[in-house]
Design a protein around this motif. Structure first.
Motif, PDB file in Angstrom:
ATOM      1  N   ALA A 146       0.581  -1.191   0.280  1.00 57.30           N
ATOM      2  CA  ALA A 146      -0.165  -0.073   0.164  1.00 57.30           C
ATOM      3  C   ALA A 146       1.074   1.112  -0.414  1.00 57.30           C
ATOM      4  N   ALA A 147       2.262   1.137   1.063  1.00 60.51           N
ATOM      5  CA  ALA A 147       2.872   2.779   1.258  1.00 60.51           C
ATOM      6  C   ALA A 147       3.498   3.092  -0.714  1.00 60.51           C
ATOM      7  N   GLU A 148       3.572   1.495  -1.314  1.00 58.99           N
ATOM      8  CA  GLU A 148       4.427   1.425  -2.911  1.00 58.99           C
ATOM      9  C   GLU A 148       3.604   2.366  -4.002  1.00 58.99           C
ATOM     10  N   ALA A 149       2.167   1.927  -3.566  1.00 59.88           N
ATOM     11  CA  ALA A 149       1.108   1.789  -4.096  1.00 59.88           C
ATOM     12  C   ALA A 149       0.645   3.602  -3.983  1.00 59.88           C
ATOM     13  N   ARG A 150       0.609   4.400  -3.004  1.00 57.81           N
ATOM     14  CA  ARG A 150       0.357   5.793  -2.691  1.00 57.81           C
ATOM     15  C   ARG A 150       1.786   6.248  -3.313  1.00 57.81           C
ATOM     16  N   MET A 151       2.558   5.933  -2.806  1.00 60.14           N
ATOM     17  CA  MET A 151       3.555   7.227  -3.335  1.00 60.14           C
ATOM     18  C   MET A 151       4.216   7.513  -4.775  1.00 60.14           C
ATOM     19  N   ARG A 152       3.528   5.802  -5.300  1.00 64.11           N
ATOM     20  CA  ARG A 152       3.405   5.483  -6.750  1.00 64.11           C
ATOM     21  C   ARG A 152       2.419   7.430  -7.363  1.00 64.11           C
ATOM     22  N   GLU A 153       1.023   6.932  -6.118  1.00 65.82           N
ATOM     23  CA  GLU A 153       0.420   7.677  -6.750  1.00 65.82           C
ATOM     24  C   GLU A 153       0.710   8.792  -6.710  1.00 65.82           C
ATOM     25  N   ALA A 154       1.064   9.032  -5.502  1.00 63.68           N
ATOM     26  CA  ALA A 154       1.885  11.074  -5.177  1.00 63.68           C
ATOM     27  C   ALA A 154       3.021  11.347  -6.202  1.00 63.68           C
ATOM     28  N   VAL A 155       4.011  10.831  -6.879  1.00 67.17           N
ATOM     29  CA  VAL A 155       4.164  10.690  -7.812  1.00 67.17           C
ATOM     30  C   VAL A 155       4.451  11.282  -8.791  1.00 67.17           C
ATOM     31  N   ASP A 156       3.349   9.894  -9.825  1.00 68.62           N
ATOM     32  CA  ASP A 156       2.345  10.612 -10.778  1.00 68.62           C
ATOM     33  C   ASP A 156       1.326  12.098 -10.338  1.00 68.62           C
ATOM     34  N   THR A 157       1.159  12.456  -9.778  1.00 70.27           N
ATOM     35  CA  THR A 157      -0.081  13.432  -9.450  1.00 70.27           C
ATOM     36  C   THR A 157       0.256  15.027 -10.383  1.00 70.27           C
TER      37      THR A 157
END
Length: 183
Positions: A146-157
């Motif tokens: 979940a941490a990785e998925a959310r960090m990927r989401e953050a950098v893709d904003t």
């Protein structure tokens, strides 16, 4: 911060330490040093840095959260144990950071859903910050997927790819991706 952004975390700490050596009174204002200490796994030093920052800036919600993250890592990953030593800060003017603070201080499902809604539907900057701190929250709980998925989401904003590119927290998200092997 440029050394940190280039994932030269040890070098960034050495540079901050030289600044403190030259001007000891600057230490409480070097919150970026705390970020470097966190990613160098120097959690006790990071907690001390963030506590020093809050002592001179008692309304700094982000430093309160980073202090909790450092304490949690020191205490075997227990955010619940870290909450007992949470620094007191004022109310953040940003709704997203108030939601982040509530999640880190309470750990409730309702607070997590609220922050997830901001990550999905908030303004451009709030979506980034919500995803970033959700990643850090899940990391503190040991949920690396979940941490990785959310960090990927953050950098893709749009924020991270556009106008927020020079935001130190966007740089932090990129460094986190590299240091955790999520690139």
């Amino acid at each position: 911060m440029a050394a940190f952004a280039a994932n030269r975390v040890g070098e960034s700490i050495a540079l901050y330490d030289k600044m403190i050596e030259a001007n000891p009174a600057s230490k409480p204002y070097l919150w970026q040093r705390g970020l470097s200490l966190y990613y160098a796994d120097r959690f006790a030093d990071g907690a001390e840095q963030f506590a020093a920052d809050v002592a001179v800036n008692p309304n700094d919600t982000e430093e309160q959260i980073w202090h909790l993250l450092c304490l949690a890592r020191q205490q075997g990953g227990s955010l619940e144990a870290a909450r007992k030593s949470a620094l007191k800060v004022g109310t953040d003017r940003r709704p997203v950071m108030r939601a982040v603070q509530q999640l880190f201080l309470s750990g409730g499902e309702a607070e997590e859903r609220e922050l997830a809604a901001i990550a999905r539907d908030g303004d451009v900057g709030s979506r980034f910050y919500a995803a970033l701190y959700l990643s850090l929250y899940h990391e503190s709980l040991g949920d690396q997927a979940a941490a990785e998925a959310r960090m990927r989401e953050a950098v893709d904003t749009d924020y991270a790819r556009g106008g927020g590119r020079s935001d130190p927290m966007v740089e932090l998200a990129r460094v986190a991706m590299q240091r955790r092997g999520w690139q």
